[in-house]
Write a protein that holds these residues in place. Structure first.
Motif, PDB file in Angstrom:
ATOM      1  N   GLN A   1      68.110  17.567 -37.498  1.00 34.84           N
ATOM      2  CA  GLN A   1      69.249  16.494 -38.106  1.00 34.84           C
ATOM      3  C   GLN A   1      69.440  16.878 -39.488  1.00 34.84           C
ATOM      4  OE1 GLN A   1      67.039  12.697 -37.151  1.00 34.84           O
ATOM      5  NE2 GLN A   1      69.144  11.921 -36.754  1.00 34.84           N
TER       6      GLN A   1
ATOM      7  N   LEU B   1      72.848  18.069 -41.611  1.00 33.85           N
ATOM      8  CA  LEU B   1      73.275  17.384 -42.676  1.00 33.85           C
ATOM      9  C   LEU B   1      73.854  18.748 -43.498  1.00 33.85           C
ATOM     10  CD1 LEU B   1      70.930  14.578 -43.493  1.00 33.85           C
ATOM     11  CD2 LEU B   1      73.251  14.540 -43.281  1.00 33.85           C
TER      12      LEU B   1
ATOM     13  N   GLN C   1      74.823  10.202 -41.067  1.00 35.82           N
ATOM     14  CA  GLN C   1      73.869  11.046 -40.621  1.00 35.82           C
ATOM     15  C   GLN C   1      72.574  10.974 -41.303  1.00 35.82           C
ATOM     16  OE1 GLN C   1      73.811  12.311 -37.655  1.00 35.82           O
ATOM     17  NE2 GLN C   1      75.828  11.286 -37.478  1.00 35.82           N
TER      18      GLN C   1
END
Length: 93
Positions: A21, A25, A41
């Motif tokens: 994740q 980003l 996010q």
């Protein structure tokens, strides 16, 4: 032995997903994505880390703190103090 040892593989798997994740980003910033999409996010990654932290804290309480409490004495007091400080840090974050 750490209280999370029995689930170490599961924990590492979750952390790798969170790492993915974070890399996502980075790509979003590199690709000049819309700010709100990036913030969405960030929020998801933050929730994932919080969830991981709470699970790890639960395991610490169930294993390390309970074992120390059974033994009693200064070790028990130290484990309770550590857990209390960890909870305070999580609440502040």
């Amino acid at each position: 032995m750490a209280g999370y040892t029995h689930a170490q593989d599961e924990h590492l798997k979750r952390l790798r997903r969170i790492e993915g994740q974070i890399r996502g980003l980075q790509r979003m910033v590199e690709d000049d994505k819309y700010c709100i999409d990036i913030l969405t996010q960030v929020s998801a990654a933050t929730r994932a880390l919080q969830s991981f932290s709470l699970g790890l804290l639960d395991e610490h309480l169930a294993h390390c703190v309970v074992d120390a409490a059974k033994k009693g004495g200064p070790e028990a007091e130290e484990k309770v103090r550590e857990a209390s400080e960890a909870i305070a840090r999580l609440v502040r974050s």
